[in-house]
Design a protein around this motif. Structure first.
Motif, PDB file in Angstrom:
ATOM      1  N   ALA A   1      -0.701 -14.776 -26.316  1.00 41.30           N
ATOM      2  CA  ALA A   1      -1.627 -15.759 -25.759  1.00 41.30           C
ATOM      3  C   ALA A   1      -1.019 -17.154 -25.824  1.00 41.30           C
ATOM      4  O   ALA A   1      -1.040 -17.903 -24.839  1.00 41.30           O
ATOM      5  N   GLY A   2      -0.456 -17.491 -26.958  1.00 46.63           N
ATOM      6  CA  GLY A   2       0.133 -18.814 -27.114  1.00 46.63           C
ATOM      7  C   GLY A   2       1.272 -19.060 -26.154  1.00 46.63           C
ATOM      8  O   GLY A   2       1.363 -20.124 -25.535  1.00 46.63           O
ATOM      9  N   ALA A   3       2.119 -18.079 -26.008  1.00 42.26           N
ATOM     10  CA  ALA A   3       3.273 -18.257 -25.135  1.00 42.26           C
ATOM     11  C   ALA A   3       2.843 -18.467 -23.686  1.00 42.26           C
ATOM     12  O   ALA A   3       3.318 -19.376 -23.005  1.00 42.26           O
TER      13      ALA A   3
ATOM     14  N   VAL B   1      -3.353  -8.824 -34.279  1.00 41.87           N
ATOM     15  CA  VAL B   1      -3.725 -10.236 -34.141  1.00 41.87           C
ATOM     16  C   VAL B   1      -2.494 -11.116 -33.985  1.00 41.87           C
ATOM     17  O   VAL B   1      -2.436 -12.013 -33.147  1.00 41.87           O
ATOM     18  N   HIS B   2      -1.522 -10.824 -34.792  1.00 40.28           N
ATOM     19  CA  HIS B   2      -0.268 -11.551 -34.723  1.00 40.28           C
ATOM     20  C   HIS B   2       0.320 -11.446 -33.314  1.00 40.28           C
ATOM     21  O   HIS B   2       0.714 -12.428 -32.692  1.00 40.28           O
TER      22      HIS B   2
ATOM     23  N   SER C   1      -1.872 -13.162 -30.617  1.00 40.29           N
ATOM     24  CA  SER C   1      -1.826 -14.614 -30.686  1.00 40.29           C
ATOM     25  C   SER C   1      -0.497 -15.152 -30.173  1.00 40.29           C
ATOM     26  O   SER C   1      -0.437 -16.196 -29.524  1.00 40.29           O
ATOM     27  N   SER C   2       0.577 -14.419 -30.426  1.00 43.37           N
ATOM     28  CA  SER C   2       1.871 -14.851 -29.892  1.00 43.37           C
ATOM     29  C   SER C   2       1.890 -14.803 -28.377  1.00 43.37           C
ATOM     30  O   SER C   2       2.368 -15.723 -27.703  1.00 43.37           O
TER      31      SER C   2
ATOM     32  N   LEU D   1       2.305  -2.591 -36.144  1.00 45.86           N
ATOM     33  CA  LEU D   1       2.214  -4.037 -36.012  1.00 45.86           C
ATOM     34  C   LEU D   1       0.820  -4.579 -36.230  1.00 45.86           C
ATOM     35  O   LEU D   1      -0.175  -3.851 -36.217  1.00 45.86           O
ATOM     36  N   ASP D   2       0.825  -5.868 -36.430  1.00 48.97           N
ATOM     37  CA  ASP D   2      -0.433  -6.554 -36.632  1.00 48.97           C
ATOM     38  C   ASP D   2      -0.937  -7.046 -35.280  1.00 48.97           C
ATOM     39  O   ASP D   2      -0.382  -7.963 -34.695  1.00 48.97           O
TER      40      ASP D   2
END
Lengths: 241, 241
Positions: B171-173, B164-165, B168-169, B161-162
DNA sequence: GTCTATAGAGAGATAGAC
DNA sequence: GTCTATCTCTCTATAGAC
């Protein structure tokens, strides 16, 4: 309260230009840091002329929010009120969300700011009402319809999820994806708005939605969520604003 | 550059009080909207006294960010550098993240704002460098270590997996969960910081992480992500700040 | 360390000419 | 419709007394 200010064709163009410039600047810098002077410069008019269209800074800001959220609402509504089972319409709505943010990335930053401001402070419209809320209300009306419908839907009943929890996770993930990437990896050539990277994100979100709904998603057999800068740009070149 | 300003015990208390008040106000209102006057009022000193500890508003803000992010880094580092397989340490780090945000919700709003500001504008430290970046750098160092280690780890390689992706998911959630809930449902008694609701969110995040890693998660047989206001508060009463 | 007092810049709003 | 000119307020930063 439709402002009775009728506008000539030329005026309408100016008005739209002001809105567009304001949308970009408010998104990039926030309400307080945005100078009306800069908006005027971007439109190549004088600051005082803005007042002809918008009583004051706050009204301009509210007009921007209204515009951006109305566009989003239209997309989501179309997806949710289409024909077909909820188990298809809900993922479609999530996809519509991701795509809209990709097309209009200002929304990501504006939403980020509004959420950060929420709860306390001065993010209040003229009447002292929280700004965000007014623009979000239509989404709740929509959600209420879906929830009601969902109570008769075996898929939804089984999944038995909290729509707010779900929506907030999806919104947070996308908005962070769009705004945080370039921030955190400057110089890495990250372009969340590039069609291929956006598609990867959409895929990830759809995957999450399907999983939450407890139904088979697009992920079956397709392990593709990888979206670093080395992705070959075989799709095309645009995708930015 | 450690400021050579040595401080007496009393001074240290004042300094901490200023930092704490500033953290809360900057989080709630943002940099531009926060008045040094309000910070001073909260500490019950005069505005000019703040300057004794922090050269100017920007330096105070940076000190707040440094403090908040340092605390987070400590937690994440502890989780990631513990002993045990990565497949356990990574979820542990995610849990540490959620818990820290729950304890120090200012972080959610500060991060929201920093992300929104990123890329363009004036969110620059004294030297013209993006403010966020400096405070985020240590996390990248950490991430790099883990990625390197992960290249020899079959679980990680398989999940492929990435980071950062993923980050960021997550953290955003979380950040949306904490900040957006009260905003969007005022009067619904939503309390994302309440232990039970926070636990539900942690559960959801862990579930996501496990799924992304392709390993069995905590969700097995425990369908519990439901966190509306009707949840019986059988846990306890606090959890707010 | 903490205060009072003041300087000085910035930016939104308003009046009114063209 | 768009402009120039100006008014006024707010807030940061500074100087210097206690």
């Amino acid at each position: 309260m439709p402002e009775a200010v009728r506008i000539s064709p030329r005026g309408e163009r100016t008005r739209q230009a002001i809105l567009a410039a304001a949308e970009r600047l408010f998104a990039e810098r926030g309400f307080a840091e945005t100078r009306l002077e800069d908006v005027a410069d971007a439109v190549e008019i004088r600051r005082a002329s803005i007042v002809y269209y918008f009583r004051d800074k706050r009204e301009l800001y509210d007009a921007v929010l209204a515009d951006v959220f109305a566009g989003l609402h239209e997309r989501i509504e179309t997806a949710l009120l289409a024909t077909g089972p909820l188990a298809r319409r809900i993922p479609a709505a999530a996809a519509a969300w991701v795509d809209y943010v990709g097309e209009r990335p200002s929304l990501a930053r504006l939403l980020l700011r509004e959420v950060a401001d929420s709860g306390y402070r001065a993010g209040l419209a003229r009447d002292g009402e929280p700004a965000l809320l007014a623009h979000i209300q239509p989404f709740f009306a929509l959600a209420a319809r879906i929830v009601e419908e969902g109570e008769a839907d075996p898929v939804l009943v089984r999944a038995h999820l909290d729509p707010v929890h779900v929506a907030s996770s999806i919104a947070g993930a996308t908005v962070f994806f769009v705004a945080a990437m370039p921030a955190l990896l400057p110089g890495h050539g990250f372009e969340p708005l590039r069609p291929d990277q956006l598609a990867a994100h959409r895929h990830q979100i759809l995957d999450l939605v399907h999983r939450l709904l407890g139904i088979p998603g697009p992920s079956v057999g397709t392990p593709r969520p990888r979206a670093d800068a080395s992705t070959d740009a075989s799709t095309d070149g645009h995708g930015s604003r």
